[in-house]
Structures are given as C-alpha cells and as structure tokens.
Design an enzyme around this catalytic site. Structure first.
Site, PDB file in Angstrom:
ATOM      1  N   HIS A  58       0.828  -1.214   0.000  1.00  0.00           N
ATOM      2  CA  HIS A  58       0.000   0.000   0.000  1.00  0.00           C
ATOM      3  C   HIS A  58       0.862   1.265   0.000  1.00  0.00           C
ATOM      4  O   HIS A  58       1.953   1.288   0.579  1.00  0.00           O
ATOM      5  CB  HIS A  58      -0.961   0.014   1.202  1.00  0.00           C
ATOM      6  CG  HIS A  58      -2.132  -0.912   1.022  1.00  0.00           C
ATOM      7  ND1 HIS A  58      -2.902  -1.353   2.075  1.00  0.00           N
ATOM      8  CD2 HIS A  58      -2.662  -1.469  -0.110  1.00  0.00           C
ATOM      9  CE1 HIS A  58      -3.864  -2.151   1.602  1.00  0.00           C
ATOM     10  NE2 HIS A  58      -3.738  -2.234   0.297  1.00  0.00           N
ATOM     11  N   ASP A  60       0.774   4.036   1.551  1.00  0.00           N
ATOM     12  CA  ASP A  60       1.197   4.622   2.830  1.00  0.00           C
ATOM     13  C   ASP A  60       2.226   3.722   3.543  1.00  0.00           C
ATOM     14  O   ASP A  60       2.596   3.982   4.697  1.00  0.00           O
ATOM     15  CB  ASP A  60      -0.009   4.912   3.739  1.00  0.00           C
ATOM     16  CG  ASP A  60      -0.804   3.677   4.119  1.00  0.00           C
ATOM     17  OD1 ASP A  60      -1.050   2.834   3.242  1.00  0.00           O
ATOM     18  OD2 ASP A  60      -1.185   3.547   5.293  1.00  0.00           O
ATOM     19  N   HIS A  61       2.709   2.696   2.843  1.00  0.00           N
ATOM     20  CA  HIS A  61       3.744   1.808   3.399  1.00  0.00           C
ATOM     21  C   HIS A  61       4.953   1.675   2.474  1.00  0.00           C
ATOM     22  O   HIS A  61       6.059   1.402   2.939  1.00  0.00           O
ATOM     23  CB  HIS A  61       3.156   0.424   3.706  1.00  0.00           C
ATOM     24  CG  HIS A  61       2.072   0.504   4.733  1.00  0.00           C
ATOM     25  ND1 HIS A  61       2.277   0.225   6.062  1.00  0.00           N
ATOM     26  CD2 HIS A  61       0.768   0.918   4.626  1.00  0.00           C
ATOM     27  CE1 HIS A  61       1.154   0.441   6.729  1.00  0.00           C
ATOM     28  NE2 HIS A  61       0.227   0.869   5.887  1.00  0.00           N
ATOM     29  N   ASP A 133      -0.190  -3.417   8.912  1.00  0.00           N
ATOM     30  CA  ASP A 133      -1.634  -3.209   9.075  1.00  0.00           C
ATOM     31  C   ASP A 133      -2.355  -4.520   9.397  1.00  0.00           C
ATOM     32  O   ASP A 133      -3.520  -4.699   9.037  1.00  0.00           O
ATOM     33  CB  ASP A 133      -2.246  -2.606   7.797  1.00  0.00           C
ATOM     34  CG  ASP A 133      -1.851  -1.155   7.590  1.00  0.00           C
ATOM     35  OD1 ASP A 133      -1.200  -0.567   8.473  1.00  0.00           O
ATOM     36  OD2 ASP A 133      -2.194  -0.597   6.524  1.00  0.00           O
ATOM     37  N   HIS A 171      -0.413   2.262  12.331  1.00  0.00           N
ATOM     38  CA  HIS A 171      -1.355   3.392  12.404  1.00  0.00           C
ATOM     39  C   HIS A 171      -1.752   3.698  13.847  1.00  0.00           C
ATOM     40  O   HIS A 171      -1.821   2.792  14.684  1.00  0.00           O
ATOM     41  CB  HIS A 171      -2.643   3.099  11.623  1.00  0.00           C
ATOM     42  CG  HIS A 171      -2.470   3.067  10.137  1.00  0.00           C
ATOM     43  ND1 HIS A 171      -2.598   4.188   9.347  1.00  0.00           N
ATOM     44  CD2 HIS A 171      -2.157   2.055   9.293  1.00  0.00           C
ATOM     45  CE1 HIS A 171      -2.393   3.866   8.079  1.00  0.00           C
ATOM     46  NE2 HIS A 171      -2.121   2.568   8.018  1.00  0.00           N
TER      47      HIS A 171
HETATM   48 FE    FE Z   1      -1.727   1.440   6.137  1.00  0.00          FE
HETATM   49 ZN    ZN Z   2      -2.414  -1.083   4.311  1.00  0.00          ZN
END
Ligand code: FE
Ligand code: ZN
Length: 255
Positions: A58, A60-61, A133, A171
């Site tokens: 993803h 955001d990673h 996550d 997160h």
């Molecule tokens: Fe994430």
């Molecule tokens: Zn993710």
C-alpha cells in the site's frame, strides 16, 4: 545484539519506524510512508539508511521506497508473494525465513488478510514485532484481499509470540478501536481501564503505539474469540474462532 527503534509520525495517522542495529550501525526503515519525515529522523539520529523492510505494498507503506533508495542506495526487502508490487524490491523473503539486519536476526512471518502478500518482521533477540496493518492496538486491519480464515490464522501466528513482545503497528487507530471494542466486550475490566488510559494519552497527543502481545491478549476483541462476554454480545455463543472473528470484523466495519 540489540536494536534501537525510532518511531516517526507520518501522513495523517501512520507511523514509520527506524530500526538501528547498535553494534553494526545498520539501519532499516520499516515501510516508507513519507520519505521527508524518515529523512529528518535519520538526520536527527545521525543514522545511515541501509535497508527498507516493507510489510505490504500500500502507498502509505511503500510510497517512499523509490525516493529513499535513490538517495541512500539502500537494500529493499519485501514479500516474494508481492514482489511485483513492491517498488524497487531487491530481496524477496518468505514465511519462516530468517535474515540479518547487521547483527540482529529477523524472522519473516507471512500474515495475509489485509493484503495477500502482507508480512511481519520479528526481531527475536529484542522481542520486537513490526506488524504493519495486520494487528493494531485494540484492532486489526481491514480485509481488503484476504478471507476471515486467512486473517484469523495471521492473527493467531502473531499471538503465538511471547506476551512481552513489543508490537509496532503502522497506524494510530487506537482510540477509535477502543470505542468499538468496549461495545463488544463491555464487561472486560482490563479493556475498561485501557480505554481510560488511551483517552488520557491521546488528550496529550501521546502515541498509544507500541503495544504488547500480552496487552492485546487481554483487551483486543479481535484476538479474544473465547471471551464469553464477546460471544454473548455479538450473538456467537459456542461458534468457532473464525466465525467469531469474522462477525467481530463485520461489526467493526459497520460501526
Ligand atoms: Fe496502512
Ligand atoms: Zn495497508
């Protein structure tokens, strides 16, 4: 053999982490949510980035992979299963495999569910797990690609780590997770206490990450299918663990 961890708030609610192997000086960024924030943390610590360890693809990673690799020439490690969508990957790893960050041994745990190629990294000597996550404080990741069966097996794999394992989730979702958790396990006194602790921490802007396996075992409804309180609240008395987990996840999705 020991590591130092620097936690870096990134984007709106992500955490990036730098893991520094103190003997060798090797330094890994766990995921790359935001290259600029990671670079300023490196500068502040005086560390040189040697590796990126991706938990999943993803944005955001892995969004900062290419920029950081271009700048540092670091080695990017990620899941063999997801090699096609991890930007700049150099080394592909599989479940159960061990590798070294400097002098620290790291075990790869495949934890599919949020995505099919999601992995976690376990620094055995320091009992530190970077879980992306998959497992959150009082929560777990949404199942974008996997089934409830897969996600449950992944959570069980993480929960098999020692209670004192420090868990670095990607997160800051804890307060929202707590608001849900207390509705499905209202009689859990450890959860009641933790919900109050979290409110106090967040009021002061203090992170609730990392957590520990032991604390999640006592308070996180997603890993507590055996809880009578939970089973009663969600109408799953006597159901099997996967069904209870699936129903808990469904209720959170609609919360
Ligand atoms: Fe994430
Ligand atoms: Zn993710």
């Amino acid at each position: 053999m020991s590591i130092e961890v620097k936690q870096i708030p990134c984007l709106s609610d992500n955490y990036g982490f730098l893991v520094h192997d103190t003997e060798s000086g090797a330094t890994a960024s766990i995921d790359t949510p935001e290259a600029a924030a990671i670079n300023s943390a490196l500068a502040q610590q005086g560390w040189t980035l040697t590796h990126i360890l991706n938990t999943h693809h993803h944005f955001d990673h892995a969004g900062g992979n290419e920029e950081l690799k271009a700048q540092w020439g670091c080695q990017i490690i990620g899941a063999a299963n997801d090699a096609h969508r991890i930007p700049g990957i150099d080394q592909q790893v599989v479940d159960g495999e061990w590798f070294h960050l400097g002098n620290s041994a790291v075990q790869v745990l495949e934890v599919p569910g949020h995505t099919l190629g999601h992995i976690a990294y376990y620094f055995a000597n320091d009992k530190a797990a970077f879980v992306g996550d998959t497992l959150f404080a009082l929560g777990c990741g949404r199942m974008f690609e996997g089934t409830a069966q897969q996600m449950w097996a992944s959570l069980e794999k993480l929960m098999a780590l020692p209670d004192e394992t420090v868990v670095y989730c990607a997160h800051e979702y804890t307060q929202a997770n707590a608001a849900f958790a207390i509705t499905v396990e209202p009689d859990n006194s450890a959860l009641q206490q933790r919900t109050r602790d979290i409110a106090r921490l967040r009021e002061q802007g203090i992170p609730t990450v990392p957590t520990t396996i032991g604390l999640e075992r006592q308070t996180n409804p997603f890993v507590r299918p055996h809880s009578d309180d939970l089973q009663r609240t969600i109408d799953c008395v006597g159901a099997d663990a996967v069904a209870i987990f699936a129903e808990t996840r469904k209720r959170k999705d609609n919360f």
